[in-house]
Design a protein around this motif. Sequence first.
Motif, short mmCIF file in Angstrom:
data_model
loop_
_atom_site.label_atom_id
_atom_site.label_comp_id
_atom_site.label_asym_id
_atom_site.label_seq_id
_atom_site.Cartn_x
_atom_site.Cartn_y
_atom_site.Cartn_z
N ASP A 71 0.85 -1.19 0.00
CA ASP A 71 0.00 0.00 0.00
C ASP A 71 0.89 1.24 0.00
O ASP A 71 1.15 1.82 1.04
N GLU A 140 5.64 3.09 3.21
CA GLU A 140 6.39 1.93 2.77
C GLU A 140 7.39 2.30 1.67
O GLU A 140 7.01 2.88 0.63
N SER A 475 -7.83 -9.54 10.11
CA SER A 475 -6.61 -9.04 9.48
C SER A 475 -6.04 -7.90 10.33
O SER A 475 -6.77 -7.00 10.76
N ARG A 477 -2.93 -4.96 10.97
CA ARG A 477 -1.78 -4.15 10.59
C ARG A 477 -1.14 -3.64 11.87
O ARG A 477 -1.82 -3.03 12.72
N ASP A 486 6.92 -1.14 11.21
CA ASP A 486 6.15 -2.21 10.59
C ASP A 486 5.85 -3.36 11.54
O ASP A 486 5.07 -4.25 11.19
N HIS A 505 5.26 -12.29 12.30
CA HIS A 505 5.19 -11.27 11.24
C HIS A 505 6.58 -11.12 10.61
O HIS A 505 7.50 -10.58 11.24
N ASP A 516 1.54 -8.90 1.21
CA ASP A 516 0.75 -8.01 2.06
C ASP A 516 1.33 -7.97 3.47
O ASP A 516 1.53 -9.01 4.10
N ARG A 518 -0.10 -6.94 6.09
CA ARG A 518 -1.11 -7.25 7.10
C ARG A 518 -1.06 -8.74 7.45
O ARG A 518 -0.81 -9.57 6.59
N VAL A 554 -6.05 -1.99 12.93
CA VAL A 554 -4.73 -1.38 13.01
C VAL A 554 -4.38 -1.29 14.48
O VAL A 554 -5.10 -0.67 15.27
#
Length: 560
Positions: A71, A140, A475, A477, A486, A505, A516, A518, A554
């Motif tokens: 993203d 990103e 999901s 983030r 991150d 992660h 992705d 996420r 998030v």
Amino acid sequence: MNLRHCLCALLLALTACTSEPPDRPQEIADLSPVLFSDMTTTAGLDFHMRSGGHIKNYIVESKGGGGAFFDYDGDGWLDIYLVNGSRFAAYPDSVAPPGNALYRNMGDGTFQERTQTAGVGDTGWGMGAAVADYDNDGDEDLYVSNYGANILYRNDGNSTFAEVGQTAGVDLAGWSTSATFGDYDNDGDLDFYVAQYLDFAPENAPPRGGMWKGVLVFAGPLGLPGAQDALYRNEGDGTFIDMTRKARVGRAKPTYGLGALFCDYDRDGTLDLYVANDSAPNFLYRNQGNGTFADVAVESGAALSAEGIAQAGMGIAYGDYDADGFSDFFVTHFEDDYNTLYRNRGDGSFAVASADAGLAEPSLPRLAFGTDFLDYDNDRDLDLFVANGHVYPQIRHINPAGYSESNQLFANQGPDGGHRFAEVAAGDLNRANVSRGSAKGDYDNDGDIDLLVCNLDGPPALLRNDGGNQCHWLSLRLLGTASNRDGIGAIITVTVGGVEQRIEHTNGGSFLSHSDARVHFGLGFSETVDLLEIRWPSGRLQYLENIPANQFLVIEEPAP
């Protein structure tokens, strides 16, 4: 901790899965089969990857083809970056060389090209892409590996990028392949590792200087000099320092690196490093906690086949397929050899489990590259995708249909099936191509995982998951504060009905590609997560309770 420590954004809710656990197996069987549909043309991805000539006189021409789901503009929808190749002969002035391309997700199932306006259209001989917020500024950044100097694009936060590779000290020349980001020294910013393949120049390798099954093919990698991988430490000021030798990941005789992944395989709170090597033992660098690593691949059982033979390591998948709390490695290989599943025993050692898991025999006829663990049907266990495609066009003299190969999806049979895998037909996913890199991500934000597959000398395949969201999902983030922004290296555990799922992660893996960022959990028929635990890279623990399913959250790392 409680929900005040997270920023919650409920984008959509799905109700296709029954609200209560089924009483009879028939209710599970009544779910529609999950299929993947190729949406490349419909979505507007007008891209054609080109790498050398059709004959493939040199090994460089056969390897490239990576991409990324990320993203870049922070609007909550995954965009796509695709890496292009080149050729040895110069392009005439009237012909524009092929370049990389960035496509912005419009949120309606289509994409629009934004390459030039974003400033990311490198025209070098591209291999792969890696993505991470290396400067902790909330957006990103993009690293492109090349046959030639690599590129670091810093995201300036206004949908444009600045090329800063030379300034940052990471414009590594040579032939780079996969890259992976991770905070190996736990100082709160992301370092990264770049695998390199060969010290290659066409004048030192005669065209079609090798022999395979009685047919002349390109030479290599055996017989050609390997190239030294590189480890870069983030200095926190926009620059990096090459720590390859000091951190003890340099090799006196470099081998042929293709896949790379930072991960905490032994769960000691420091990131280790796994490298898949072609025609040579893999590396498993265990973090010593003092800025150095020790290669424990052979003694741990993660370097070779079950027979003690070096294989043609290409791509890496990493995940806890057997739900024992420790993540496992899966490495793809060449034709006539099996892809290798290394089951993590939890004591620092691995057992080759390819045959026991049902993955050895189906891989023998194919040549595999990209690979991903993913819960494609949201049934709470990790399935497996493998992207296949041969490297020798001359195989057509032996097998007319042998160059393009069908990709494979393996469904995890769960605890009742001993966590064995069964190959399943999945629509357009099984279409034959000369595939290389693969990435996973929910590009349409509908709660199931889609796939991006990059194909040599052809268009990519954007494979939309149709039906995976009949069951519930969550999901996440992550936004680090004391940890890297991150949250790479965090370990997330969800508990549903007394059953735990654990995902680390990570960043990188597969082959030349980025997935992705996420973290996706399939929840089966459960509408609520009873407990969510996050162990951040800083060591902080965070707990959230009674989280409704079918949402994107998030979550920000809490203050001490």
